[in-house]
Design a protein around this motif. Structure first.
Motif, short mmCIF file in Angstrom:
data_model
loop_
_atom_site.label_atom_id
_atom_site.label_comp_id
_atom_site.label_asym_id
_atom_site.label_seq_id
_atom_site.Cartn_x
_atom_site.Cartn_y
_atom_site.Cartn_z
N THR A 106 0.80 -1.22 0.00
CA THR A 106 0.00 0.00 0.00
C THR A 106 0.83 1.27 0.00
O THR A 106 0.32 2.34 -0.28
CB THR A 106 -0.92 0.04 1.23
N GLY A 108 2.85 4.38 1.80
CA GLY A 108 2.43 5.19 2.94
C GLY A 108 3.28 4.92 4.16
O GLY A 108 4.27 4.20 4.14
N SER A 109 2.90 5.53 5.27
CA SER A 109 3.65 5.41 6.51
C SER A 109 3.40 4.06 7.16
O SER A 109 2.48 3.31 6.79
CB SER A 109 3.23 6.52 7.48
N GLU A 110 4.23 3.77 8.17
CA GLU A 110 4.08 2.50 8.89
C GLU A 110 2.71 2.39 9.55
O GLU A 110 2.07 1.34 9.52
CB GLU A 110 5.20 2.39 9.94
N LYS A 111 2.23 3.49 10.12
CA LYS A 111 0.92 3.47 10.77
C LYS A 111 -0.19 3.25 9.75
O LYS A 111 -1.17 2.55 10.01
CB LYS A 111 0.69 4.76 11.54
N GLU A 112 -0.04 3.86 8.57
CA GLU A 112 -1.04 3.67 7.53
C GLU A 112 -1.08 2.22 7.07
O GLU A 112 -2.16 1.67 6.82
CB GLU A 112 -0.74 4.59 6.34
N ILE A 113 0.08 1.60 6.96
CA ILE A 113 0.15 0.20 6.55
C ILE A 113 -0.48 -0.69 7.62
O ILE A 113 -1.21 -1.64 7.31
CB ILE A 113 1.60 -0.21 6.26
N GLU A 114 -0.22 -0.41 8.89
CA GLU A 114 -0.83 -1.18 9.97
C GLU A 114 -2.34 -1.07 9.92
O GLU A 114 -3.05 -2.07 10.09
CB GLU A 114 -0.31 -0.68 11.32
N ARG A 115 -2.84 0.14 9.70
CA ARG A 115 -4.29 0.32 9.60
C ARG A 115 -4.86 -0.46 8.42
O ARG A 115 -5.94 -1.06 8.52
CB ARG A 115 -4.63 1.82 9.47
N HIS A 116 -4.13 -0.44 7.29
CA HIS A 116 -4.58 -1.17 6.11
C HIS A 116 -4.65 -2.67 6.40
O HIS A 116 -5.63 -3.34 6.03
CB HIS A 116 -3.62 -0.90 4.95
N GLN A 119 -7.54 -3.43 8.62
CA GLN A 119 -8.78 -3.32 7.85
C GLN A 119 -9.00 -4.57 7.00
O GLN A 119 -10.12 -5.09 6.90
CB GLN A 119 -8.76 -2.08 6.97
#
Length: 262
Positions: A106, A108-116, A119
């Motif tokens: 995906t 993006g940032s590490e936090k964005e990847i974790e959220r992805h 999800q």
């Protein structure tokens, strides 16, 4: 399923004289992720004191045996992976080198990847419920099914969530357990129509499964070759393409019938 190493392992690069060939490239980070066998979890059991699968609106069975979803653990999307680490992992049976984009597609940032990833996990749980109820011919509105598995991201436990729901509701359909009392492990995404999808990292997941006591592993048929590559001793592979096929194979295994193999 995917979890993440807190930091890359420190490796003795001086033990790899071949690095001299790479010159300064040895000190440059590479676009790879290093992975190894991760945790496994019994979807018929509990996670942190709560049932992984909770069903309201219908009687459920007391089950024996285990259905263990499997994971890999990988270096994070911003970790620096060096040539020496890549070479070391190529010669290791319990580590794998994977393109970073294949593990973290995906951006993006590490936090964005974790959220992805979380999800993806939540969406796969919803689909797993739909697939199981469709297989059983039950109206989704008549049951309240909750799936609870913390700290794991990605969609590759979908097949095992569906199997766990089926085992809790009807077992093998003849009064017995779908597992036959065994510890069954495996991986695979699930679609609402019951199709099982490939996931990646299966050779590491079979090792995690054997480490945690499983002797049978359900693998998406398209990944049979990869699963056989580093298959642990005593592990039996069963290829699957659909939820109904997986159920049929487990019933045949329990009853001593013909079971497909990779």
């Amino acid at each position: 399923m995917l979890s993440r190493l807190s930091r890359p392992r420190a490796l003795a690069l001086c033990a790899l004289p071949v690095l001299a060939v790479f010159g300064t490239a040895a000190f440059a980070p590479l676009p790879f992720t290093l992975a190894e066998p991760g945790l496994t979890a019994d979807v018929l059991g509990e996670d942190r004191g709560s049932p992984v699968i909770t069903i309201k609106g219908a009687p459920t069975r007391t089950t024996e045996g285990q259905l263990r979803m499997t994971t890999i653990v990988a270096t994070g999307p911003t970790a620096d992976v060096r040539v020496g680490e890549v070479i070391d992992s190529w010669f290791s049976t319990d580590r794998a080198v994977m393109p970073r984009d294949a593990v973290y597609p995906t951006g993006g940032s590490e936090k964005e990847i974790e959220r992805h990833n979380l999800q993806d996990m939540e969406e796969s749980q919803d689909v797993a419920v739909d697939a199981a109820l469709k297989y059983l011919g039950k109206d989704p509105g008549s049951l309240d099914i909750t799936l609870n598995l913390a700290d794991v991201g990605g969609p590759s436990a979908g097949l095992f969530f569906s199997l766990g729901i089926i085992d809790k509701l009807v077992g093998d359909g003849s009064g017995g357990d779908l597992t036959g009392g065994r510890s069954i492990a495996g991986t695979g995404t699930i679609a609402a129509d019951g199709k099982v999808g490939a996931v990646g990292g299966v050779s590491l997941k079979t090792q995690a499964a054997r480490r945690d006591g499983s002797t049978v592993f359900l693998v998406p048929k398209a990944e049979c070759t990869q699963a056989r590559a580093e298959l642990p001793e005593g592990m039996r592979l069963i290829p699957v393409t659909t939820l109904s096929g997986a159920v049929s194979s487990l019933r045949a295994l329990e009853q001593g019938g013909k079971v497909p193999s990779c």
